[in-house]
Design a protein around this motif. Structure first.
Motif, PDB file in Angstrom:
ATOM      1  N   THR A 197     -30.312   8.390 -45.161  1.00  0.00           N
ATOM      2  CA  THR A 197     -30.582   9.483 -44.233  1.00  0.00           C
ATOM      3  C   THR A 197     -29.574   9.490 -43.097  1.00  0.00           C
ATOM      4  N   ALA A 198     -29.220   8.285 -42.608  1.00  0.00           N
ATOM      5  CA  ALA A 198     -28.239   8.190 -41.529  1.00  0.00           C
ATOM      6  C   ALA A 198     -26.865   8.655 -42.000  1.00  0.00           C
ATOM      7  N   LEU A 199     -26.494   8.291 -43.252  1.00  0.00           N
ATOM      8  CA  LEU A 199     -25.198   8.710 -43.793  1.00  0.00           C
ATOM      9  C   LEU A 199     -25.120  10.220 -43.919  1.00  0.00           C
ATOM     10  N   GLY A 201     -26.951  12.337 -42.341  1.00  0.00           N
ATOM     11  CA  GLY A 201     -27.053  12.907 -41.004  1.00  0.00           C
ATOM     12  C   GLY A 201     -25.728  12.875 -40.268  1.00  0.00           C
ATOM     13  N   ARG A 202     -24.923  11.832 -40.505  1.00  0.00           N
ATOM     14  CA  ARG A 202     -23.630  11.716 -39.832  1.00  0.00           C
ATOM     15  C   ARG A 202     -22.609  12.719 -40.340  1.00  0.00           C
ATOM     16  N   MET A 203     -22.898  13.351 -41.474  1.00  0.00           N
ATOM     17  CA  MET A 203     -21.976  14.355 -41.997  1.00  0.00           C
ATOM     18  C   MET A 203     -21.905  15.590 -41.102  1.00  0.00           C
ATOM     19  N   GLY A 204     -22.968  15.820 -40.320  1.00  0.00           N
ATOM     20  CA  GLY A 204     -22.963  16.972 -39.427  1.00  0.00           C
ATOM     21  C   GLY A 204     -22.753  18.267 -40.182  1.00  0.00           C
ATOM     22  N   GLN A 207     -22.394  18.343 -44.135  1.00  0.00           N
ATOM     23  CA  GLN A 207     -23.508  18.220 -45.070  1.00  0.00           C
ATOM     24  C   GLN A 207     -23.787  19.537 -45.794  1.00  0.00           C
ATOM     25  N   GLN A 284     -28.047  24.693 -39.195  1.00  0.00           N
ATOM     26  CA  GLN A 284     -28.105  23.331 -38.665  1.00  0.00           C
ATOM     27  C   GLN A 284     -28.413  23.329 -37.172  1.00  0.00           C
TER      28      GLN A 284
END
Length: 288
Positions: A197-199, A201-204, A207, A284
Motif C-alpha cells: 500500500t505504501a509503494l 501510495g508513493r506513486m502519487g 498510480q 486523486q
C-alpha cells in the motif's frame, strides 16, 4: 505450504460470499442481451454524429460485447470516432458485476457509473465536434454519411438457457476472482500489506497512469484485477477510474483486427490511455 493453503482458503471464502450476487448480476445481463440486444445495437448505429450520447449510456452495460460491436461499426463507418470513444470510455467489462457482488461497494459503483457516462459523453463530444474540424481524415475515420457492410454479431450461445448461460459466465469470472484473490493475497502475505500500500501510495500521480496501462489490456482479467486491487485498498478510486476508463474489454482488440487504419487505431488507443490517466489524476485530488 501452510501459508499457501491459508491464502487459498481465504480467497475461496471471500469468493463464495459474492457468488449469489454475481450470478444475479449475470442473469440480468443475459436477459438484457437476449431481449433488448438488437434494440441497443440499433440505437448505437442510428445516432449519427450525436451517437456519443447513446454510446456512453450503452457502454455501461456490463459486458464487453457492445465494445466489440462498436469497433465493428466504426470500421464499417457506421458510427463516428466520438461514439466509439464514448463506448470504450463507458465500458467497465467485468468490474461492474464484481463490485455489484459486494453490497458495501454499491455506493462506489453508482458514482463510478455516473462518472463513466458523463466522461463518455464529454470525450465523444470533444472528439466529434471541435476536433472533427482539425483532425486529418487519416486519424479521424468512422462515420462518413453512409455505412459499409457491417458484420458485428458474435456468437451468444442462445441455444443454451438464460440460467445456464448466466451460470457459465458466473463460473468463468469466479475463476478469475479466485486466481487474482489468491495471487494478491499471497503477495500481500509475503511482502506485507503495509509495504505494498505504501509503494502504490508513493506513486502519487503515476498510480493512475499505471492503472490506465493495465486497463488497456484487452481482456476481462484487467478489469477484475483493478476491481480486486481497489477492494483490497491497494489503489485509490482515481486509479480504479483510470484503469476502467482506459479499459474497453475486447473492443480494443477487435478494433485492431477489423479496422485497417493503423493510425486511427493507435490514435484511439492513445486517447483511451490519456483520458484514463487524466481522469485518475484529477480524482486523486478530490475527496471521493
Amino acid at each position: 505450504m501452510e501459508l499457501i493453503l491459508d491464502v487459498l482458503l481465504d480467497a475461496l471464502i471471500d469468493g463464495a460470499k459474492m457468488l449469489p450476487f454475481l450470478y444475479l448480476a449475470y442473469l440480468l445481463i443475459e436477459w438484457l442481451e437476449r431481449n433488448h440486444g438488437q434494440r441497443i445495437e440499433n440505437a448505437l448505429a442510428g445516432g449519427g454524429r450525436w451517437g456519443f450520447v447513446p454510446g456512453a449510456v450503452l457502454g455501461c452495460v456490463p459486458q464487453c460485447g457492445f465494445s466489440a460491436v462498436a469497433a465493428n461499426f466504426y470500421a464499417s463507418r457506421v458510427i463516428t470516432p466520438g461514439t466509439l470513444l464514448a463506448v470504450f470510455v463507458a465500458t467497465s467489462d467485468e468490474a461492474i458485476p464484481l463490485l455489484a457482488a459486494e453490497p458495501g461497494m454499491w455506493g462506489t459503483l453508482a458514482v463510478l457509473l455516473v462518472l463513466k457516462v458523463i466522461l463518455g459523453m464529454a470525450a465523444g463530444f470533444v472528439l466529434d465536434v471541435p476536433l472533427r474540424r482539425v483532425l486529418p481524415q487519416s486519424l479521424y475515420g468512422g462515420y462518413a454519411g453512409h455505412a459499409d457492410e457491417v458484420d458485428c454479431h458474435e456468437e451468444h450461445e442462445e441455444h443454451s438457457g438464460i440460467f445456464l448461460a448466466a451460470l457459465r459466465h458466473t463460473l468463468e469470472i469466479f475463476a478469475f476472482i479466485l486466481l487474482f484473490s489468491f495471487l494478491i493475497g499471497l503477495v500481500f502475505e509475503l511482502v506485507g500489506e503495509g509495504a505494498i500500500t505504501a509503494l502504490l501510495g508513493r506513486m502519487g500521480p503515476f498510480q493512475p497512469m499505471v492503472a490506465a496501462l493495465i486497463g488497456l489490456v484487452p481482456n476481462c482479467a484487467a478489469s477484475v484485477l483493478l476491481a480486486q486491487l481497489y477492494m483490497q485498498g491497494a489503489i485509490t478510486f482515481g486509479s480504479l477510474m483510470a484503469g476502467l476508463t482506459a479499459g474497453a474489454g475486447i473492443g480494443l482488440a477487435v478494433l485492431w483486427r477489423v479496422n485497417p487504419g493503423w493510425k486511427q487505431n493507435l490514435f484511439m488507443t492513445g486517447l483511451l490511455w490519456a483520458a484514463g490517466a487524466a481522469v485518475g489524476i484529477v480524482l486523486q485530488f478530490l475527496p471521493i
